[in-house]
Design a protein around this motif. Sequence first.
Motif, mmCIF file in Angstrom:
data_model
loop_
_atom_site.group_PDB
_atom_site.id
_atom_site.type_symbol
_atom_site.label_atom_id
_atom_site.label_comp_id
_atom_site.label_asym_id
_atom_site.label_seq_id
_atom_site.Cartn_x
_atom_site.Cartn_y
_atom_site.Cartn_z
ATOM 1 N N ARG A 191 32.052 55.313 29.279
ATOM 2 C CA ARG A 191 31.966 55.489 30.722
ATOM 3 C C ARG A 191 33.361 55.522 31.355
ATOM 4 N NH1 ARG A 191 29.456 50.878 32.613
ATOM 5 N NH2 ARG A 191 27.977 51.050 30.915
ATOM 6 N N PRO A 240 36.514 59.176 30.938
ATOM 7 C CA PRO A 240 36.842 60.274 31.854
ATOM 8 C C PRO A 240 37.728 59.837 33.016
ATOM 9 C CG PRO A 240 34.503 60.291 31.347
ATOM 10 C CD PRO A 240 35.064 58.990 30.817
ATOM 11 N N ARG A 241 37.624 58.589 33.383
ATOM 12 C CA ARG A 241 38.469 58.102 34.477
ATOM 13 C C ARG A 241 39.922 57.977 34.017
ATOM 14 N NH1 ARG A 241 39.162 52.885 37.231
ATOM 15 N NH2 ARG A 241 39.882 53.381 39.336
ATOM 16 N N TYR A 292 41.168 59.809 31.820
ATOM 17 C CA TYR A 292 41.570 61.212 31.714
ATOM 18 C C TYR A 292 41.987 61.760 33.074
ATOM 19 C CZ TYR A 292 41.341 66.108 30.319
ATOM 20 O OH TYR A 292 41.655 67.415 30.049
ATOM 21 N N ARG A 293 41.225 61.426 34.078
ATOM 22 C CA ARG A 293 41.553 61.891 35.425
ATOM 23 C C ARG A 293 42.901 61.347 35.893
ATOM 24 N NH1 ARG A 293 39.579 59.511 40.215
ATOM 25 N NH2 ARG A 293 37.703 58.719 39.188
ATOM 26 N N TYR A 294 43.126 60.062 35.698
ATOM 27 C CA TYR A 294 44.394 59.471 36.144
ATOM 28 C C TYR A 294 45.577 60.040 35.367
ATOM 29 C CZ TYR A 294 42.703 56.176 39.580
ATOM 30 O OH TYR A 294 42.178 55.623 40.732
ATOM 31 N N GLU A 343 46.435 63.438 36.638
ATOM 32 C CA GLU A 343 47.172 63.392 37.899
ATOM 33 C C GLU A 343 48.624 62.971 37.684
ATOM 34 O OE1 GLU A 343 44.839 60.969 40.528
ATOM 35 O OE2 GLU A 343 43.280 62.505 40.733
ATOM 36 N N LEU A 347 37.001 63.414 24.111
ATOM 37 C CA LEU A 347 35.889 63.807 24.981
ATOM 38 C C LEU A 347 35.269 65.134 24.554
ATOM 39 C CD1 LEU A 347 37.334 62.846 28.483
ATOM 40 C CD2 LEU A 347 35.401 61.762 27.327
ATOM 41 N N ILE A 355 36.529 68.048 25.044
ATOM 42 C CA ILE A 355 36.774 69.128 26.001
ATOM 43 C C ILE A 355 38.030 69.908 25.627
ATOM 44 C CG2 ILE A 355 35.497 68.181 27.941
ATOM 45 C CD1 ILE A 355 38.029 66.952 28.957
ATOM 46 N N PHE A 404 34.377 73.019 36.663
ATOM 47 C CA PHE A 404 33.699 72.818 35.382
ATOM 48 C C PHE A 404 34.156 73.885 34.389
ATOM 49 C CE2 PHE A 404 30.108 71.003 38.138
ATOM 50 C CZ PHE A 404 30.637 69.732 38.062
ATOM 51 N N ARG A 452 37.441 73.255 32.881
ATOM 52 C CA ARG A 452 37.393 72.236 31.831
ATOM 53 C C ARG A 452 36.732 72.754 30.564
ATOM 54 N NH1 ARG A 452 40.758 69.652 33.402
ATOM 55 N NH2 ARG A 452 40.769 67.976 34.935
#
Lengths: 211, 211
Positions: B13, B16-17, B19-21, B24, B79, B81, B105, B108
């Motif tokens: 869970r 992905p967070r 990954y997002r940070y 950025e 992930l 991706i 999407f 990605r």
Amino acid sequence: MEETKKISAAVIRRLPRYYRYLGELNESGVQRISSKELSAKMKVTASQIRQDLNNFGGFGQQGYGYNVKYLYDEIAKILGIDRPHNMIIIGAGNLGQAIVNYEDFEKRGFVIKGVFDNNPEMEGKTIRGIPVMMMDAVSDFIKRNEIEIVALTIPKKAAKEVGKLVADAGIKAIWNFAHTDLNLPDEVIVENVHLSESLMRLSYTIANEGR
Amino acid sequence: MEETKKISAAVIRRLPRYYRYLGELNESGVQRISSKELSAKMKVTASQIRQDLNNFGGFGQQGYGYNVKYLYDEIAKILGIDRPHNMIIIGAGNLGQAIVNYEDFEKRGFVIKGVFDNNPEMEGKTIRGIPVMMMDAVSDFIKRNEIEIVALTIPKKAAKEVGKLVADAGIKAIWNFAHTDLNLPDEVIVENVHLSESLMRLSYTIANEGR
DNA sequence: TAGATTGTTAATCGATTAACAATC
DNA sequence: TAGATTGTTAATCGATTAACAATC
């Protein structure tokens, strides 16, 4: 306000699912159910069901089980959906429109009072009869219409700023669909729906299947 | 295939967070970061970050921290991706259209190959250049186009049946937006997005605030 | 009453945090 | 080298499951 013990996030996550199953049982005319029967349907342990419910009170009866309708109504109270909540949507794109058009939310008492956008072409239009207004009107609208919830369906770039704007206007909670964390003061409730993260978890499971 | 230890859902869970940070940070030109710095940004413990990452390998370096770009790419691999996934949307309503129109999407690697619906009026139309087809063509389409993922954006009533249909057609995973559980065989991956449950959790928090 | 099933305590399991030796 | 920070083990904390006395 009494606030005895803190309910864990894990329990809260499960509550709406119990509510959904009980609603369906009620619709089918089922009047009573035991934790064991429910556990078979929901694929969780009976023990967990009983533990979860007993965080909020003793809703069952020994030797009988639970009255479906009663438990259903009690969970509605716990979830705070026994009364209406005024909501606005910020962002009249596809996702915003999807939420407005999805009538089940309104049935559950989430009343959409307005839709906001910054595209002047949308001004004066309506979606499912609900007026689209411009962003400069949002603060005022929140205050005058007792809006509790803002659904944020705008691009990531603008989300933090708009989040702050509505927080300052006194909103209680933000349902955040933007792919960013809002970083607002603790008293503003934020419930995130990060679709791209959900899709990545799915992708993870594909990549690592075989359990 | 080696499958050493099972990674917990809690870790997945959070991936992905991270990954997002990291994405950025990378965008901002940051080249290295320590678990301590990242923990401050993300409001999690540094310990948790290190534990989570070490489920998958040692990506850092003592005394230095983590190379942002490297870690970002490694998490992409974890992930799954780092390669494209073919996807179709079943249900061309507002929500289905919102997903098709949300171009991130595709960026990605989730490539939308087709949209399906059972409304004859939609037949032959396109959404963002992607053709809308009728439901009777879906099984064949899945098999011929190596579709891995189905996004189910249809009403609850039809969802179980359509879920079974695409499972039988050999789909790997279903991204389920219908307000129901699909109850499919274990080998079919299901990632649920139950928006109404999310909104109820938000409502719970409003009703029980004061933490 | 006898049987069933809850509410609740105790036991287990797992996840998070703390600590620190290894090492860059 | 000295300082910083990881990787990893140990300690703690919390959540889930099991068990069973209470009781309908």
